[in-house]
Design a protein around this motif. Structure first.
Motif, PDB file in Angstrom:
ATOM      1  N   HIS A 109       0.842  -1.174  -0.087  1.00 57.57           N
ATOM      2  CA  HIS A 109      -0.220   0.009   0.060  1.00 57.57           C
ATOM      3  C   HIS A 109       0.762   1.299  -0.090  1.00 57.57           C
ATOM      4  N   SER A 146      -6.926  -5.532   6.392  1.00 62.45           N
ATOM      5  CA  SER A 146      -8.052  -6.232   6.295  1.00 62.45           C
ATOM      6  C   SER A 146      -9.014  -6.471   7.423  1.00 62.45           C
ATOM      7  N   SER A 158     -13.701   3.662  -0.101  1.00 62.89           N
ATOM      8  CA  SER A 158     -12.905   3.334  -1.394  1.00 62.89           C
ATOM      9  C   SER A 158     -11.499   4.086  -1.332  1.00 62.89           C
ATOM     10  N   TYR A 173      -9.108   4.402   0.848  1.00 68.45           N
ATOM     11  CA  TYR A 173      -8.033   3.603   1.275  1.00 68.45           C
ATOM     12  C   TYR A 173      -7.673   2.404   0.289  1.00 68.45           C
ATOM     13  N   ASP A 174      -8.565   1.958  -0.353  1.00 61.45           N
ATOM     14  CA  ASP A 174      -8.465   0.622  -1.232  1.00 61.45           C
ATOM     15  C   ASP A 174      -7.739   1.226  -2.484  1.00 61.45           C
ATOM     16  N   TYR A 184      -3.889   0.803  -2.852  1.00 57.11           N
ATOM     17  CA  TYR A 184      -2.953  -0.168  -3.002  1.00 57.11           C
ATOM     18  C   TYR A 184      -2.096  -0.144  -4.322  1.00 57.11           C
ATOM     19  N   LYS A 238      -3.232  -1.265  -7.715  1.00 55.88           N
ATOM     20  CA  LYS A 238      -3.995  -0.564  -8.505  1.00 55.88           C
ATOM     21  C   LYS A 238      -3.316   0.824  -8.933  1.00 55.88           C
TER      22      LYS A 238
END
Ligand SMILES: CC1=C(/C=C/C(C)=C/C=C/C(C)=C/C=C/C=C(C)/C=C/C=C(C)/C=C/C2=C(C)CCCC2(C)C)C(C)(C)CCC1
Ligand SMILES: [Fe+2]
Length: 526
Positions: free
Chosen positions: A49, A271, A329, A331-332, A335, A338
């Motif tokens: 991350h 997670s 979304s 934080y995600d 990654y 992405k």
């Protein structure tokens, strides 16, 4: 593909003279100090991350019209262990690391077991905090690292948990008018309780105790019990007014059972964080004088927020502005998998950052009718009394698409007009910076092709009489390979460029920082 996000950055610890174009105000003297992740690959290992990367500090020193740049990795214990092992050996929020394979089998078994209570990282990559004349790099664990604001050298490590029972603490403390720090931390299942703790660190220690650190004088102001023992809310900042602390308990929660078993299950700590969209978001107000929480229950619909912008009191109401999302979304989106290729097309937020104003009638008529709006200020924000006595609040939308908000800190906790922020739409690319007038909703912008500006910082001019008298500073990373990055200096009032200081280095995209006035640096040297 290595992108602006994931490429390891080189450090430049010796000052590099920047090429200055334009006219900088002569009063602008001091250091702009910023923090953020700079290294994501160590040997053959890679963090998952962007928020995990090793902290890289950088600074711009303003001296008599000249500007000098430097950057240096924070020599945290995490940095040193990782570099020595040439691989990631300390876990970060988004990356679980496993013990050193060189260790013998007993040591291995021991670290395996002891990692159920993990050794926390001191990779303080988020922000800079000032305590008295000292400066610290901060993250959200119990560790902070003292730094020299001029040479960027790493000094002592401070463990908050030696002075106050917290496992996590924010990277966005507040400062009162005397320079004392107010910060919040979470105490997880301590003596059978999970709570949010508000604590105060004095800016100075009494003369006769000069050798002691101000952390020894740390004081717990009050604590707010978590609604759930095993699922405390995550929070990244909080708000403050003249008389109240504003704390938002959002349904974005850490699951303690999952956290305790994450290492064994081979998953990262991130997670264990989840958004409960069916839950409510609770607002807590603590009276700073009595240290008691206001007993009325105020809430709104489920939301996720990281940054409070500002808060103030007006006619018996607390008004507070935040940057909120409908889901987690953000934080995600960070990654690295992405961010590695075609991220502008393939990696989108599912909810845009929205600047929301809540207006909470702390002193409302206790006999008001059920269902009636208790807000008496001119705003579209509402607060409606419900059957069980709780009050359901809905916000006024001030604007959309801004993040990393900053205000003139002299107006923190007071009625104010201006927010400076980076502009984002649906992808993780900051395309512009903005100045928003929260009273008229007018917005001024600055942007240039291929330019990715950082969080803008407002610096007041000496003897400023108006809120926006001063300059705004932002570091600009350029996505065009042959163009150098620069520090941009805007007139805060007009949002027009006064000048720029260009440096021919690869600058990193950072998170937060602060401007230290020359007089504060001199006070430190005395
Ligand atoms: C101690 C402890 C622990 C650990 C922890 C940790 C390790 C943490 C970390 C944390 C962290 C480390 C965090 C971070 C955060 C961050 C944030 C939240 C940020 C935000 C950001 C933003 C908002 C962004 C923005 C942007 C940019 C930068 C660029 C592009 C554009 C935009 C604007 C989008 C655990 C839990 C295990 C358990 C308990 C205890
Ligand atoms: Fe932040």
């Amino acid at each position: 593909m290595e992108t602006i996000f994931s490429r390891n950055k080189e450090e430049h610890p010796e000052p590099i003279k920047a090429e200055v174009q334009g006219q900088l105000p002569t009063w602008l003297q001091g250091v702009l100090l910023r923090n953020g992740p700079g290294m994501h690959t160590i040997g053959d290992t890679k963090y998952n991350h962007w928020f995990d990367g090793l902290a890289l500090l950088h600074s711009f020193t303003f001296k008599n019209g000249e500007v000098y740049y430097r950057s240096k990795y924070l020599r945290s214990d995490t940095y040193n262990c990782n570099i020595e092992a040439n691989r990631i050996v300390v876990s970060e929020f988004g990356t679980m690391a496993y013990p050193d394979p060189c260790k013998n089998i007993f040591a291995k078994a021991f670290s395996y077991l002891s990692h159920t209570i993990p050794e926390f990282t001191d990779n303080c990559l988020i922000n800079i905090m000032k305590t008295g004349d000292d400066y610290y790099a901060t993250s959200e664990t119990n560790f902070i690292r003292k730094i020299d604001p001029q040479t960027l050298e790493t000094l002592e490590k401070v463990d908050y948990s030696k002075y106050v029972a917290v496992n996590l603490a924010t990277s966005h403390p507040h400062y009162d008018s005397a320079g004392n720090i107010l910060n919040m931390g979470t105490s997880i299942v301590d003596k059978g309780r999970t709570k949010y703790v508000l604590f105060k660190i004095p800016s100075s220690v009494p003369e006769k105790e000069k050798k002691k650190s101000c952390f020894k004088q740390l004081e717990v102001v009050c604590s707010i019990p978590s609604r759930s023992l095993l699922q405390p809310s995550y929070y990244h900042s909080f708000g403050i007014t003249e008389n109240y602390i504003v704390f938002i308990e959002q349904p974005f929660k850490l699951d303690i059972v999952k956290l305790a078993t994450a290492y064994i299950r081979g998953v990262n700590w991130a997670s264990c964080l989840s958004f409960h969209k069916e839950d409510k978001t609770w607002f807590h107000f603590v009276d700073r004088k009595t240290k008691k929480e206001v007993s009325t229950k105020f809430y709104t619909d489920a939301l996720v927020l990281y940054h409070h912008i500002n808060a103030y009191e007006e006619d018996g109401h607390v008004v507070f502005d935040i940057v909120a999302y409908r889901d987690n979304s953000l934080y995600d989106m960070f990654y690295l998998k992405k961010l590695d290729k075609d991220f502008e097309e393939n990696n989108r937020l599912t909810s845009i950052p929205t600047c929301k104003r809540f207006v909470v009638p702390l002193q409302h008529d206790k006999d008001a009718e059920l269902g009636s709006n208790l807000v008496k200020l001119p705003t579209s924000a509402t607060a409606v009394k419900e059957k069980d006595g709780s009050i359901y609040c809905q916000p006024e939308i001030l604007c959309e698409g801004i993040e990393l908000p900053r205000v003139n800190y002299d107006y923190n906790g007071k009625k104010y007009k201006y927010v400076y922020a980076t502009e984002v739409q649906w992808s993780p690319v900051p395309t512009k910076i903005a100045k928003l007038n929260v009273q008229t909703k007018e917005v001024l912008h600055w942007g240039e092709e291929h330019c990715w500006p950082s969080e803008p910082i407002f610096v007041p001019s000496p003897d400023a009489r108006e809120e926006d008298e001063g300059v705004v500073l932002t570091c600009v990373v350029v996505s065009e390979p042959n163009k150098a990055p620069f520090l941009l200096i805007l007139d805060a009032k007009t949002f027009k460029e006064l000048g720029r200081a260009t440096v021919n280095v690869e600058m990193h995209l950072d998170l937060h920082g602060m401007f230290i006035q020359q007089k504060d640096l001199e006070a430190k040297m005395e």
